[in-house]
Design a protein around this motif. Structure first.
Motif, PDB file in Angstrom:
ATOM      1  N   ASP A 195       0.902  -1.308   0.208  1.00 47.84           N
ATOM      2  CA  ASP A 195       0.347  -0.016  -0.161  1.00 47.84           C
ATOM      3  C   ASP A 195       0.734   1.451  -0.207  1.00 47.84           C
ATOM      4  OD1 ASP A 195      -2.094  -1.540  -0.007  1.00 47.84           O
ATOM      5  OD2 ASP A 195      -2.528  -1.488   2.375  1.00 47.84           O
ATOM      6  N   VAL A 198       2.194   2.208  -3.068  1.00 41.91           N
ATOM      7  CA  VAL A 198       0.857   2.016  -4.026  1.00 41.91           C
ATOM      8  C   VAL A 198       0.492   3.612  -4.283  1.00 41.91           C
ATOM      9  CG1 VAL A 198      -1.115   2.196  -4.462  1.00 41.91           C
ATOM     10  CG2 VAL A 198      -0.171  -0.278  -4.835  1.00 41.91           C
ATOM     11  N   GLU A 199       0.556   3.654  -2.981  1.00 43.20           N
ATOM     12  CA  GLU A 199       0.395   5.411  -2.189  1.00 43.20           C
ATOM     13  C   GLU A 199       1.541   6.070  -3.038  1.00 43.20           C
ATOM     14  OE1 GLU A 199      -0.470   8.555   1.061  1.00 43.20           O
ATOM     15  OE2 GLU A 199      -0.444   6.959   0.842  1.00 43.20           O
ATOM     16  N   GLN A 202       1.553   7.375  -7.060  1.00 46.62           N
ATOM     17  CA  GLN A 202       0.532   7.916  -7.681  1.00 46.62           C
ATOM     18  C   GLN A 202       0.630   9.563  -7.712  1.00 46.62           C
ATOM     19  OE1 GLN A 202      -2.113   8.024  -4.474  1.00 46.62           O
ATOM     20  NE2 GLN A 202      -3.008   5.846  -4.347  1.00 46.62           N
ATOM     21  N   THR A 208       2.563   0.789 -10.729  1.00 49.65           N
ATOM     22  CA  THR A 208       2.684  -0.669 -10.046  1.00 49.65           C
ATOM     23  C   THR A 208       1.588  -1.026  -9.486  1.00 49.65           C
ATOM     24  OG1 THR A 208       3.292   1.633  -8.422  1.00 49.65           O
ATOM     25  CG2 THR A 208       2.340  -0.261  -7.044  1.00 49.65           C
ATOM     26  N   GLU A 209       2.416  -2.657  -9.517  1.00 52.26           N
ATOM     27  CA  GLU A 209       0.504  -3.297  -9.837  1.00 52.26           C
ATOM     28  C   GLU A 209       1.412  -4.311  -8.419  1.00 52.26           C
ATOM     29  OE1 GLU A 209       0.591  -7.540 -12.402  1.00 52.26           O
ATOM     30  OE2 GLU A 209       2.092  -6.302 -13.144  1.00 52.26           O
ATOM     31  N   VAL A 242       5.699  -6.906  -5.488  1.00 48.55           N
ATOM     32  CA  VAL A 242       5.252  -5.431  -5.876  1.00 48.55           C
ATOM     33  C   VAL A 242       6.027  -5.064  -6.708  1.00 48.55           C
ATOM     34  CG1 VAL A 242       5.382  -2.762  -5.595  1.00 48.55           C
ATOM     35  CG2 VAL A 242       5.063  -4.693  -3.650  1.00 48.55           C
TER      36      VAL A 242
END
Length: 513
Positions: A195, A198-199, A202, A208-209, A242
């Motif tokens: 998480d 991902v943030e 952004q 991102t996967e 990730v």
């Protein structure tokens, strides 16, 4: 991201402009290098305070912004064993004193150093050193609020716009790497690590996967799955893979592919860490953290010509009724049958299948270079102390990849040493029976095993199929294994020391400037 940003400060006159800054930190090798109008006052004060010029000191000065003048001496710089880390350390001391004195927007001036060979980036290094000192753990910031870090900007005297951009890119990457590495195992369990990534990316050019499906991980990454399987009983500990990717605008001239070890906690598994050696193992994710940090620096700088791919193996090596044990034989992605020698040698397993995937990807990329980054062995810390250890294959050695990274790292206070991969390393992991193809490790601690940080690179090369892409192959692929177990935290204190984000600055300096 609340690191202290580098901002423009054209010169000492600008630093002294009323209201712009509230302290001036002067880093110099000796008092003779302190510029006017401060030199006379410093010399006068040194007559009654013999610490001045020998250790970091604060003077009240009408001529300095906020009346705070901090003299941060580096000590000698030209002996055989001196390097730019003396500037890094002086900046850490200077910024700590500025913070204690109540400054919130200091200016930083490196005087009479950047002209010396090996110190060309002294101002940049000083800024990065200041940010190393200012970082506070993510949990502390979440509890106390961002006011825990009152210094939000640092004026770097004389830096131009391009320098400021590069400094801030590296600082952003190092800040993220410290967060990911230095955060406790529940706050940064695999799902929350993913998480954060991902943030982090952004709104950037980095895609991102996140692979979270257990069945997919079991099928595609069986070695990682083996490490993770005792954690399957606890949903919040479930593993994540990730994947990060940056593709530049225009032509791609070089492709960098990374695999990072992200052990959010390493109990040792069935070969349990005992005698207090488990403490600090929430930092065993330092390799994946540094890779993500480098990707953040790339996202900020958006370099031309270089494509960067990263795979992060984010997993917890738990104990329990379903934990893997020595003597098991696990077939990896390449079809190589791996006999487990010690469950505390889990990082190479977690990365192995991702490295196989990275190798397959590299075959079709432009000018590829492959890296694994990991807090892998106590032997690396024993062998090279507080430095990263780079172990490379034949194609990487022929291209001088590690040597060039070491030379760049020496200029940016991100120091490392090159280790050779030898035939003994490959012999060490050969199978003892026809039931398996490869031995993961012996059953003794790496720190007391001969070539304990070199032979894991041989394991990684074989288990991933990279051993078939050496100098003697039709498609040589340069590969460097970066063991940061010695360099990953300050003072070698894995439980309490601040993470140092090793490799981020060296990689950026070589590939992104």
């Amino acid at each position: 991201m609340s690191y202290a940003h580098a901002i423009a400060c054209a010169g000492l006159d600008a630093a002294n402009a009323q209201g712009q800054f509230d302290a001036l930190i002067i880093i110099s090798a000796n008092l003779d290098s302190v510029p006017q109008p401060y030199l006379d006052q410093v010399l006068q004060n040194s007559a009654v305070d013999s610490r001045i010029g020998k250790q970091c000191t604060l003077l009240v000065s009408e001529a300095a912004p906020g009346q705070r003048l901090i003299i941060a001496p580096t000590g000698p710089l030209t002996r055989d064993y001196d390097d730019v880390r003396r500037v890094f350390a002086a900046a850490k001391a200077g910024i700590e004193l500025a913070k204690q004195a109540g400054a919130v927007k200091p200016a930083l001036y490196v005087s009479g150093i950047s002209e010396l060979a090996g110190y060309e980036f002294a101002s940049e290094v000083a800024f990065l050193g200041a940010n190393q000192a200012l970082w506070q753990p993510l949990e502390a910031r979440e509890y106390h609020g961002e006011a825990i870090s009152p210094i939000q900007a640092i004026g770097v005297v004389g830096a131009d716009d391009e320098q400021l951009k590069q400094m801030n890119a590296i600082a952003a990457g190092q800040y993220a790497a410290r967060d990911l590495c230095g955060t406790e195992p529940e706050r940064m369990a695999p799902p929350r690590f993913a998480d954060y990534c991902v943030e982090l990316f952004q709104g950037t050019k980095v895609t991102t996967e996140v692979i979270s499906d257990i069945a997919t991980i079991d099928k595609d990454y069986p070695l990682l799955s083996t490490v993770a399987r005792a954690s399957y009983a606890v949903e919040r500990h479930h593993p994540r893979v990730v994947k990060l990717a940056y593709v530049p605008e225009g032509d791609v001239e070089r492709t960098l592919i990374f695999v990072g070890k992200g052990l959010v906690y390493d109990t040792g598994g069935a070969d349990l860490k005992v005698g207090g050696f488990m403490a600090g193992m929430s930092r065993d994710k330092g390799g994946a953290a540094s890779v993500a940090g480098f990707m953040k620096a790339v996202a900020e700088a958006q370099p031309k010509g270089v494509k960067v791919i990263a795979y992060l193996a984010v997993v917890r090596n738990s104990i329990g009724s379903d934990c893997f044990v020595p003597d098991e034989i696990i077939t990896g992605r390449e079809g190589v049958r791996v006999r487990i020698g010690n469950t505390d040698a889990e990082g190479r397993l977690a990365m192995g299948d991702l490295l196989s995937e990275a190798k397959d990807l590299a075959k079709n990329e432009v000018n590829p270079q492959i890296f694994t980054v990991a807090t892998l062995t106590g032997h690396a810390a024993r062998a090279v102390g507080p430095y990263s250890a780079y172990v490379e294959n034949g194609p990487a050695r022929a291209a001088k990849v590690s040597q060039q990274l070491v030379e760049h790292g020496d200029l940016w206070a991100d120091c490392a040493e090159v280790s050779r991969s030898r035939r003994e390393d490959y012999d060490f992991v050969q199978p003892r029976t026809q039931a398996d193809d490869l031995l993961s490790s012996n059953n003794a601690p790496s720190a007391v095993t001969a070539r304990g940080h070199q032979f894991p690179m041989a394991f990684l090369a074989i288990v991933s199929g990279l051993d078939k892409h050496g100098l003697d192959s039709d498609q040589p692929l340069p590969y460097v294994h970066m063991d940061i177990a010695g360099s990953g935290v300050e003072g070698g204190d894995w439980q309490h020391g601040k993470p140092t984000a090793p490799t981020v600055a060296a990689l950026f300096a070589k590939y992104c400037r």
